[in-house]
Design a protein around this motif. Structure first.
Motif, mmCIF file in Angstrom:
data_model
loop_
_atom_site.group_PDB
_atom_site.id
_atom_site.type_symbol
_atom_site.label_atom_id
_atom_site.label_comp_id
_atom_site.label_asym_id
_atom_site.label_seq_id
_atom_site.Cartn_x
_atom_site.Cartn_y
_atom_site.Cartn_z
ATOM 1 N N ASP A 1 0.812 -1.220 0.000
ATOM 2 C CA ASP A 1 0.000 0.000 0.000
ATOM 3 C C ASP A 1 0.846 1.271 0.000
ATOM 4 O O ASP A 1 0.301 2.375 0.078
ATOM 5 N N GLY A 2 2.177 1.100 -0.049
ATOM 6 C CA GLY A 2 3.051 2.259 -0.066
ATOM 7 C C GLY A 2 3.411 2.795 1.297
ATOM 8 O O GLY A 2 4.110 3.801 1.399
ATOM 9 N N GLU A 3 2.934 2.151 2.363
ATOM 10 C CA GLU A 3 3.295 2.591 3.709
ATOM 11 C C GLU A 3 4.737 2.199 4.002
ATOM 12 O O GLU A 3 5.217 1.161 3.545
ATOM 13 N N VAL A 4 5.425 3.038 4.781
ATOM 14 C CA VAL A 4 6.867 2.894 4.948
ATOM 15 C C VAL A 4 7.250 2.789 6.415
ATOM 16 O O VAL A 4 6.731 3.520 7.267
ATOM 17 N N ALA A 5 8.161 1.871 6.714
ATOM 18 C CA ALA A 5 8.847 1.816 8.002
ATOM 19 C C ALA A 5 10.319 2.087 7.730
ATOM 20 O O ALA A 5 10.871 1.627 6.719
ATOM 21 N N VAL A 6 10.973 2.846 8.608
ATOM 22 C CA VAL A 6 12.345 3.278 8.361
ATOM 23 C C VAL A 6 13.275 2.736 9.428
ATOM 24 O O VAL A 6 13.006 2.856 10.632
ATOM 25 N N LEU A 7 14.375 2.133 8.987
ATOM 26 C CA LEU A 7 15.452 1.702 9.864
ATOM 27 C C LEU A 7 16.706 2.439 9.416
ATOM 28 O O LEU A 7 16.917 2.642 8.225
ATOM 29 N N GLY A 8 17.549 2.856 10.356
ATOM 30 C CA GLY A 8 18.743 3.576 9.923
ATOM 31 C C GLY A 8 19.786 3.714 11.005
ATOM 32 O O GLY A 8 19.511 3.497 12.180
ATOM 33 N N ASN A 9 20.978 4.068 10.568
ATOM 34 C CA ASN A 9 22.032 4.419 11.513
ATOM 35 C C ASN A 9 22.142 5.942 11.570
ATOM 36 O O ASN A 9 21.635 6.642 10.699
ATOM 37 N N GLU A 10 22.778 6.454 12.587
ATOM 38 C CA GLU A 10 22.922 7.906 12.704
ATOM 39 C C GLU A 10 23.857 8.444 11.637
ATOM 40 O O GLU A 10 23.581 9.432 10.988
ATOM 41 N N GLY A 11 24.992 7.777 11.444
ATOM 42 C CA GLY A 11 25.907 8.218 10.409
ATOM 43 C C GLY A 11 26.357 9.661 10.599
ATOM 44 O O GLY A 11 26.274 10.232 11.688
ATOM 45 N N GLY A 12 26.822 10.259 9.514
ATOM 46 C CA GLY A 12 27.368 11.614 9.576
ATOM 47 C C GLY A 12 26.502 12.660 8.933
ATOM 48 O O GLY A 12 27.015 13.694 8.470
ATOM 49 N N ASN A 13 25.169 12.445 8.899
ATOM 50 C CA ASN A 13 24.336 13.413 8.176
ATOM 51 C C ASN A 13 24.042 14.685 8.971
ATOM 52 O O ASN A 13 23.349 15.572 8.468
ATOM 53 N N GLU A 14 24.585 14.805 10.205
ATOM 54 C CA GLU A 14 24.482 16.069 10.938
ATOM 55 C C GLU A 14 25.865 16.582 11.326
ATOM 56 O O GLU A 14 26.023 17.291 12.321
ATOM 57 N N ALA A 15 26.862 16.243 10.504
ATOM 58 C CA ALA A 15 28.235 16.693 10.774
ATOM 59 C C ALA A 15 28.504 18.092 10.241
ATOM 60 O O ALA A 15 29.587 18.631 10.441
ATOM 61 N N PHE A 16 27.530 18.694 9.581
ATOM 62 C CA PHE A 16 27.700 20.053 9.060
ATOM 63 C C PHE A 16 27.188 21.066 10.076
ATOM 64 O O PHE A 16 26.382 20.745 10.959
ATOM 65 N N GLY A 17 27.652 22.293 9.949
ATOM 66 C CA GLY A 17 27.201 23.384 10.806
ATOM 67 C C GLY A 17 26.807 24.578 9.978
ATOM 68 O O GLY A 17 27.019 24.625 8.757
ATOM 69 N N SER A 18 26.244 25.573 10.638
ATOM 70 C CA SER A 18 25.828 26.785 9.939
ATOM 71 C C SER A 18 26.990 27.454 9.222
ATOM 72 O O SER A 18 26.833 27.992 8.116
ATOM 73 N N ASP A 19 28.195 27.412 9.830
ATOM 74 C CA ASP A 19 29.337 28.093 9.229
ATOM 75 C C ASP A 19 29.894 27.370 8.012
ATOM 76 O O ASP A 19 30.802 27.872 7.356
ATOM 77 N N ASP A 20 29.351 26.196 7.672
ATOM 78 C CA ASP A 20 29.766 25.525 6.443
ATOM 79 C C ASP A 20 29.101 26.132 5.211
ATOM 80 O O ASP A 20 29.418 25.749 4.078
ATOM 81 N N LEU A 21 28.195 27.057 5.430
ATOM 82 C CA LEU A 21 27.566 27.803 4.340
ATOM 83 C C LEU A 21 28.082 29.236 4.412
ATOM 84 O O LEU A 21 27.814 29.960 5.366
ATOM 85 N N ASP A 22 28.871 29.642 3.411
ATOM 86 C CA ASP A 22 29.491 30.964 3.489
ATOM 87 C C ASP A 22 28.481 32.061 3.184
ATOM 88 O O ASP A 22 27.431 31.838 2.568
ATOM 89 N N ASP A 23 28.803 33.268 3.628
ATOM 90 C CA ASP A 23 27.883 34.397 3.494
ATOM 91 C C ASP A 23 27.574 34.729 2.040
ATOM 92 O O ASP A 23 26.442 35.090 1.712
ATOM 93 N N ALA A 24 28.559 34.616 1.166
ATOM 94 C CA ALA A 24 28.343 34.953 -0.235
ATOM 95 C C ALA A 24 27.310 34.023 -0.873
ATOM 96 O O ALA A 24 26.427 34.470 -1.622
ATOM 97 N N THR A 25 27.405 32.737 -0.559
ATOM 98 C CA THR A 25 26.441 31.773 -1.093
ATOM 99 C C THR A 25 25.044 32.049 -0.563
ATOM 100 O O THR A 25 24.049 32.003 -1.297
ATOM 101 N N LEU A 26 24.949 32.345 0.726
ATOM 102 C CA LEU A 26 23.658 32.623 1.334
ATOM 103 C C LEU A 26 23.058 33.914 0.789
ATOM 104 O O LEU A 26 21.864 33.973 0.470
ATOM 105 N N ALA A 27 23.876 34.924 0.648
ATOM 106 C CA ALA A 27 23.387 36.215 0.165
ATOM 107 C C ALA A 27 22.888 36.137 -1.272
ATOM 108 O O ALA A 27 22.009 36.913 -1.678
#
Length: 293
Positions: free
Chosen positions: A101-127
């Motif tokens: 029916d298309g219903e989904v259950a999710v299993l996962g590891n934490e991994g490194g998908n939150e290893a980035f921070g706000s300062d990884d986006l430079d001001d020029a790109t944001l502006a």
């Protein structure tokens, strides 16, 4: 078209189609298996690019085979991945178990998908961007990104996703101009973060899956759309496709027509739910064809 930065998770998804979702001590048969780049930020950015927007992504993957595959998939989809951080941690892998029916259950590891921070986006790109779309991620990072975006005159949308009841998203929700939630997420968001519906200070889009969606604005404007009938194959990524469609219309007009926003968004969600995997096969032609029907 708009320049949109999507910030949040980039995963490698393994989709397992099964004859049923097993209960405790149960067993199911795998009927199909596929792999692809996933994660809400990745899905939204891919959808925005497919609809002709200039989409960029801020997220993180590991320096491993799955991370390289995810980065190549984003590049192939036309997403600017210059701000994609490569970390020593493994790329997050999600196993998406999908029933008939298309219903989904999710299993996962934490991994490194939150290893980035706000300062990884430079001001020029944001502006240089027109809009920042936040998806489920570290709440402090999301709040910092929202503050920086507002300082550059950008509007901010936030789709907190299924983990809204497990994380304190008070700060990023307060800073968002536009919030996407489904019925389950709305109960937590309105009770704990947004306040009563008659006191909203931001636009809230409430998704009802196959039953369509509705939008409430701070000035009291209301719109709804019943959605489109579709044979559901896999609901993975349908909410991200919905957001991509809504934002494409919302950012194209200074005074958005919310009926049109919802119609396009629901068409994108329906197209995504009718296909297997998290990356929806979106195109303007397919959307217009569905709208004409």
């Amino acid at each position: 078209m708009a320049r949109v930065i999507c910030a949040g998770h980039v995963n490698w998804d393994v989709t397992l189609s099964v004859d049923r979702l097993p209960g405790a001590d149960g067993e199911a048969t795998i009927t199909d298996q596929s792999q692809s780049c996933g994660g809400s930020a990745s899905n939204a950015a891919t959808g925005l690019a497919a609809l002709g927007n200039d989409a960029a992504i801020l997220g993180s993957v590991g320096d491993d085979e799955n991370g390289h595959l995810a980065a190549r998939a984003l590049d192939s989809a036309g997403v600017d991945s210059d701000a994609l951080v490569v970390t020593a941690a493994e790329t997050a892998v999600k196993y998406l178990v999908v029933d008939p029916d298309g219903e989904v259950a999710v299993l996962g590891n934490e991994g490194g998908n939150e290893a980035f921070g706000s300062d990884d986006l430079d001001d020029a790109t944001l502006a240089a961007a027109d809009h920042l779309h936040l998806t489920s991620q570290d709440p402090d990072t999301a709040a910092e990104l929202a503050d920086r975006a507002h300082n550059h005159g950008l509007r901010v949308s936030f789709d907190p996703g299924r983990r809204i009841d497990a994380r304190d998203f008070t700060a990023p929700l307060a800073r968002a101009d536009l919030v996407f939630v489904n019925e389950r997420e709305a109960a937590t968001a309105i009770e704990d973060h947004l306040g009563p519906a008659d006191g909203l200070d931001k636009t809230v889009v409430l998704k009802h899956g196959a039953a369509g969606a509705e939008v409430l604005t701070p000035c009291g404007h209301y719109a709804s759309h019943d959605g489109f009938p579709v044979e559901v194959v896999d609901t993975t990524g349908a909410g991200d496709a919905f957001a991509a469609g809504f934002l494409t219309v919302w950012l194209d007009k200074s005074d958005p027509e919310f009926d049109r926003c919802l119609a396009v968004a629901n068409a994108c969600g329906a197209l995504a739910a009718g296909e297997r995997g998290p990356s929806a096969p979106l195109s303007r032609d397919r959307i217009e064809s569905l709208l004409d029907e």
